[in-house]
Scaffold this motif. Structure first.
Motif, PDB file in Angstrom:
ATOM      1  N   ALA A  47      -1.975  39.102  91.034  1.00 26.34           N
ATOM      2  CA  ALA A  47      -2.282  39.339  89.623  1.00 26.34           C
ATOM      3  C   ALA A  47      -3.727  38.965  89.293  1.00 26.34           C
ATOM      4  O   ALA A  47      -4.333  39.567  88.404  1.00 26.34           O
ATOM      5  N   LEU A  48      -4.280  37.996  89.989  1.00 22.80           N
ATOM      6  CA  LEU A  48      -5.681  37.642  89.762  1.00 22.80           C
ATOM      7  C   LEU A  48      -6.598  38.814  90.088  1.00 22.80           C
ATOM      8  O   LEU A  48      -7.622  39.003  89.442  1.00 22.80           O
ATOM      9  N   GLY A  49      -6.220  39.584  91.096  1.00 21.61           N
ATOM     10  CA  GLY A  49      -7.037  40.719  91.488  1.00 21.61           C
ATOM     11  C   GLY A  49      -8.311  40.287  92.180  1.00 21.61           C
ATOM     12  O   GLY A  49      -8.640  39.100  92.228  1.00 21.61           O
ATOM     13  N   PRO A  50      -9.045  41.239  92.706  1.00 21.53           N
ATOM     14  CA  PRO A  50     -10.258  40.908  93.465  1.00 21.53           C
ATOM     15  C   PRO A  50     -11.378  40.332  92.604  1.00 21.53           C
ATOM     16  O   PRO A  50     -12.254  39.640  93.119  1.00 21.53           O
ATOM     17  N   ASP A  51     -11.340  40.596  91.302  1.00 19.29           N
ATOM     18  CA  ASP A  51     -12.399  40.112  90.410  1.00 19.29           C
ATOM     19  C   ASP A  51     -12.025  38.851  89.655  1.00 19.29           C
ATOM     20  O   ASP A  51     -12.787  38.366  88.828  1.00 19.29           O
ATOM     21  N   GLY A  52     -10.847  38.317  89.897  1.00 16.78           N
ATOM     22  CA  GLY A  52     -10.399  37.118  89.203  1.00 16.78           C
ATOM     23  C   GLY A  52      -9.920  37.421  87.796  1.00 16.78           C
ATOM     24  O   GLY A  52      -9.854  38.581  87.370  1.00 16.78           O
ATOM     25  N   ALA A  53      -9.572  36.380  87.074  1.00 17.55           N
ATOM     26  CA  ALA A  53      -9.025  36.528  85.725  1.00 17.55           C
ATOM     27  C   ALA A  53      -9.108  35.195  84.998  1.00 17.55           C
ATOM     28  O   ALA A  53      -9.160  34.133  85.626  1.00 17.55           O
ATOM     29  N   THR A  54      -9.092  35.269  83.686  1.00 15.67           N
ATOM     30  CA  THR A  54      -8.952  34.062  82.882  1.00 15.67           C
ATOM     31  C   THR A  54      -7.471  33.694  82.858  1.00 15.67           C
ATOM     32  O   THR A  54      -6.615  34.483  83.269  1.00 15.67           O
ATOM     33  N   ILE A  55      -7.181  32.514  82.353  1.00 15.89           N
ATOM     34  CA  ILE A  55      -5.781  32.098  82.220  1.00 15.89           C
ATOM     35  C   ILE A  55      -5.016  33.092  81.342  1.00 15.89           C
ATOM     36  O   ILE A  55      -3.900  33.491  81.671  1.00 15.89           O
ATOM     37  N   GLU A  57      -5.646  36.262  80.787  1.00 11.38           N
ATOM     38  CA  GLU A  57      -5.453  37.519  81.526  1.00 11.38           C
ATOM     39  C   GLU A  57      -4.369  37.364  82.583  1.00 11.38           C
ATOM     40  O   GLU A  57      -3.527  38.253  82.755  1.00 11.38           O
ATOM     41  N   LEU A  58      -4.383  36.241  83.275  1.00 10.44           N
ATOM     42  CA  LEU A  58      -3.360  35.994  84.291  1.00 10.44           C
ATOM     43  C   LEU A  58      -1.974  35.999  83.657  1.00 10.44           C
ATOM     44  O   LEU A  58      -1.044  36.607  84.197  1.00 10.44           O
ATOM     45  N   GLY A  59      -1.830  35.337  82.515  1.00 13.21           N
ATOM     46  CA  GLY A  59      -0.544  35.319  81.826  1.00 13.21           C
ATOM     47  C   GLY A  59      -0.078  36.718  81.456  1.00 13.21           C
ATOM     48  O   GLY A  59       1.084  37.069  81.670  1.00 13.21           O
ATOM     49  N   ARG A  60      -0.975  37.543  80.915  1.00 14.12           N
ATOM     50  CA  ARG A  60      -0.604  38.921  80.553  1.00 14.12           C
ATOM     51  C   ARG A  60      -0.204  39.719  81.791  1.00 14.12           C
ATOM     52  O   ARG A  60       0.795  40.444  81.775  1.00 14.12           O
ATOM     53  N   ARG A  61      -0.969  39.585  82.845  1.00 16.97           N
ATOM     54  CA  ARG A  61      -0.682  40.338  84.070  1.00 16.97           C
ATOM     55  C   ARG A  61       0.635  39.927  84.717  1.00 16.97           C
ATOM     56  O   ARG A  61       1.306  40.742  85.345  1.00 16.97           O
ATOM     57  N   MET A  62       0.982  38.654  84.570  1.00 16.99           N
ATOM     58  CA  MET A  62       2.230  38.162  85.157  1.00 16.99           C
ATOM     59  C   MET A  62       3.412  38.260  84.204  1.00 16.99           C
ATOM     60  O   MET A  62       4.548  38.027  84.602  1.00 16.99           O
ATOM     61  N   GLY A  63       3.138  38.559  82.949  1.00 18.31           N
ATOM     62  CA  GLY A  63       4.221  38.655  81.981  1.00 18.31           C
ATOM     63  C   GLY A  63       4.777  37.301  81.596  1.00 18.31           C
ATOM     64  O   GLY A  63       5.975  37.165  81.335  1.00 18.31           O
ATOM     65  N   GLY A 144       9.814  55.322  84.917  1.00 18.34           N
ATOM     66  CA  GLY A 144       8.529  54.983  84.316  1.00 18.34           C
ATOM     67  C   GLY A 144       7.676  54.095  85.189  1.00 18.34           C
ATOM     68  O   GLY A 144       6.611  53.660  84.784  1.00 18.34           O
ATOM     69  N   GLY A 145       8.126  53.794  86.387  1.00 17.94           N
ATOM     70  CA  GLY A 145       7.337  53.000  87.320  1.00 17.94           C
ATOM     71  C   GLY A 145       7.456  51.513  87.069  1.00 17.94           C
ATOM     72  O   GLY A 145       7.877  51.064  86.014  1.00 17.94           O
ATOM     73  N   VAL A 146       7.113  50.764  88.055  1.00 12.79           N
ATOM     74  CA  VAL A 146       7.109  49.301  87.982  1.00 12.79           C
ATOM     75  C   VAL A 146       5.717  48.845  88.371  1.00 12.79           C
ATOM     76  O   VAL A 146       5.163  49.287  89.366  1.00 12.79           O
ATOM     77  N   ARG A 147       5.163  47.960  87.577  1.00 10.97           N
ATOM     78  CA  ARG A 147       3.859  47.372  87.895  1.00 10.97           C
ATOM     79  C   ARG A 147       4.089  46.000  88.503  1.00 10.97           C
ATOM     80  O   ARG A 147       5.062  45.325  88.176  1.00 10.97           O
ATOM     81  N   LEU A 148       3.161  45.598  89.352  1.00  7.41           N
ATOM     82  CA  LEU A 148       3.259  44.293  89.990  1.00  7.41           C
ATOM     83  C   LEU A 148       3.486  43.198  88.954  1.00  7.41           C
ATOM     84  O   LEU A 148       4.316  42.328  89.126  1.00  7.41           O
ATOM     85  N   GLY A 149       2.767  43.253  87.867  1.00  2.00           N
ATOM     86  CA  GLY A 149       2.877  42.224  86.832  1.00  2.00           C
ATOM     87  C   GLY A 149       4.241  42.152  86.195  1.00  2.00           C
ATOM     88  O   GLY A 149       4.596  41.138  85.596  1.00  2.00           O
TER      89      GLY A 149
END
Length: 156
Positions: A47-55, A57-63, A144-149
């Motif tokens: 979820a951090l991805g190659p460019d990193g993330a703020t806390i 952003e990480l929370g949103r990406r992880m749900g 509708g697909g599943v996202r990693l997050g």
């Protein structure tokens, strides 16, 4: 021909297969110097991805909530999988980036998953494993697909 099964068996078989793969992955990761890695570790690093993330952003990406993301980030940092740095876009924020150890964990996971898939191909045959993957991808796309997050939220 496959025996008749009840509807509740499909999710149990899928969950059991997932668990089988994840347990094998983590046993090998432990042998390779990552004994404290858990499934949530991999989800968070992805979820951090190659460019990193703020806390946030990480929370949103992880749900998950910002508080849960902060707790996850602290654990990842304690294990040496992430590093904190100032966020170039917002001086008030800190950016989390995968460390060299975090990148190594993901690379090791990818190698292990490839070997586990090869084991399944050896056991079931390439056509059957390919058909299984194709069928699961079709079902996911149709929904509708599943996202990693999306996945960590399902595993709570």
């Amino acid at each position: 021909m496959t025996e008749q099964r009840f509807g509740f068996e499909l999710p149990l078989l899928l969950a059991g297969s997932f668990r089988l793969l994840i347990d094998a992955l983590h046993a090998e990761l432990a042998e390779q110097g990552h004994p404290d890695a858990r499934p949530s570790t991999g989800f968070a690093l992805q979820a951090l991805g190659p460019d990193g993330a703020t806390i946030s952003e990480l929370g949103r990406r992880m749900g998950v909530s910002k508080q849960a993301a902060a707790k996850a980030a602290a654990g990842l940092e304690r294990l040496g999988y992430v590093e904190r740095e100032p966020d170039a876009r917002d001086a008030r924020s800190v950016r989390l980036r995968r460390s060299a150890r975090g990148e190594e964990l993901l690379a090791a996971s990818a190698r292990i998953f490839e070997r586990l898939r090869t084991d399944w191909v050896r056991e079931l045959g390439a056509d059957r494993v390919g058909a299984l993957e194709d069928d699961l991808a079709t079902m996911i796309a149709g929904a509708g697909g599943v996202r990693l997050g999306d996945l960590p939220g399902w595993l709570r």
